[in-house]
Design a protein around this motif. Structure first.
Motif, mmCIF file in Angstrom:
data_model
loop_
_atom_site.group_PDB
_atom_site.id
_atom_site.type_symbol
_atom_site.label_atom_id
_atom_site.label_comp_id
_atom_site.label_asym_id
_atom_site.label_seq_id
_atom_site.Cartn_x
_atom_site.Cartn_y
_atom_site.Cartn_z
ATOM 1 N N ARG A 134 0.822 -1.201 0.000
ATOM 2 C CA ARG A 134 0.000 0.000 0.000
ATOM 3 C C ARG A 134 0.862 1.259 0.000
ATOM 4 O O ARG A 134 1.902 1.324 0.656
ATOM 5 C CB ARG A 134 -0.911 0.020 1.228
ATOM 6 N N LYS A 190 -2.287 6.973 1.865
ATOM 7 C CA LYS A 190 -3.669 7.250 1.498
ATOM 8 C C LYS A 190 -3.883 8.745 1.240
ATOM 9 O O LYS A 190 -3.293 9.599 1.890
ATOM 10 C CB LYS A 190 -4.616 6.793 2.613
ATOM 11 N N HIS A 191 -4.739 9.010 0.270
ATOM 12 C CA HIS A 191 -5.211 10.368 -0.007
ATOM 13 C C HIS A 191 -4.059 11.337 -0.292
ATOM 14 O O HIS A 191 -4.079 12.493 0.117
ATOM 15 C CB HIS A 191 -6.049 10.908 1.160
ATOM 16 N N ARG A 192 -3.053 10.858 -0.999
ATOM 17 C CA ARG A 192 -1.960 11.720 -1.408
ATOM 18 C C ARG A 192 -1.951 11.804 -2.932
ATOM 19 O O ARG A 192 -2.281 10.836 -3.622
ATOM 20 C CB ARG A 192 -0.605 11.207 -0.906
#
Length: 286
Positions: free
Chosen positions: A181, A184-186
């Motif tokens: 992974r 997140k949200h970048r």
């Protein structure tokens, strides 16, 4: 020689020899050949070579690939040695992406395939498979070469396609790809962000990520932990300017960054920064 332990001969004597002589030692017997190809020997040999005054520089020309000897204790010129390629690829169509312990990770421009190649042993491994893994785009992807806590050589491939990002890890021990992974949200998957080559330092792979023309507020550093296989985000050095770029370098296992202020035609200042406890310390001004 018969009284010396095998490991003493291999790790304390043979490992200190120049690469050309190590290659000749592979012909002594199968036991020597097998051990020279093991990671334990490769690590020992690279350690001694890095500490040697006689360093090797791989030069890629338009038609040839040569190894040049650089000895800072002797000014004499040594004729370069040509390197044979065990796979078909013209030197001008090869991109050298990363190196570790004498091995190179190369992208073949004609096919976009990733290849791990050891010029000393001439062994190579193509990493591409039928699942579209192991194919690299020079203008959008990023890559790093590292060893994890299990002593396994790995390739980190950050693959960006059509506004999406997938992170793959190739294990040389398992001969397979896996996914991990990303943050997140970048927004770093977007094509407006440029990724630098990876710099390996202190258990992490580091990338400078730049947006558009390199304004200081559009720069960040991404770290990949080679043991936990996780990403984190670090701040960029405290620099404010419309034209800023940064280049990472490992100096004695400490991460440093050369920060250039100004455009390519006119550099106003170059500053060396050092990372300490996740903060950047300003150093020499060049």
């Amino acid at each position: 020689m018969s009284c010396l332990p095998f490991l003493v001969v291999m790790l304390d004597i043979i490992a200190r020899l120049p690469p050309k002589n190590v290659a000749q030692c592979k012909l002594v017997c199968k036991e020597w050949l097998d051990f020279i190809l093991e990671r334990k020997f490769v690590r020992a040999h690279c350690h001694y070579m890095r500490a040697s005054a006689d360093q090797k520089l791989l030069m890629v020309g338009w038609k040839t690939i040569e190894v040049h000897s650089l000895n800072y204790k002797s000014p004499r010129f040594i004729v370069p040695r040509g390197v044979a390629r065990p796979f078909y690829a013209h030197p001008s169509r090869m991109f050298f992406l990363a190196s570790l312990d004498g091995m190179l990770c190369v992208c073949l421009q004609n096919t976009c395939e990733l290849v791990v190649w050891n010029p000393l042993t001439t062994k190579f491994k193509k990493l591409a498979n039928s699942n579209s893994q192991g194919f690299y785009k020079v203008d959008s992807d990023a890559l790093g070469f590292f060893v994890d806590s299990s002593d396994d050589y790995n390739i980190l491939h950050i693959k960006r396609r059509r506004g999406t990002m997938t992170v793959y890890i190739y294990s040389m021990e398992l001969n397979s790809w896996s996914t991990v992974r990303f943050l997140k949200h970048r927004p770093y998957h977007h094509y407006t962000y440029l990724w630098s080559p990876a710099t390996l330092c202190g258990g992490g792979l580091y990338f400078v990520v730049t947006q558009c023309r390199g304004r200081s507020d559009g720069l960040t550093v991404i770290r990949f932990d080679v043991n936990s296989k996780s990403f984190s985000e670090l701040c960029f050095p405290n620099v404010y300017d419309d034209e800023v770029s940064g280049s990472l370098v490992n100096i004695n296992e400490e991460l440093h960054m050369y920060v250039c202020i100004g455009n390519y035609d006119y550099r106003r200042e170059i500053v060396l920064w050092r990372l300490k406890n996740k903060s950047w310390m300003k150093g020499h001004v060049l």
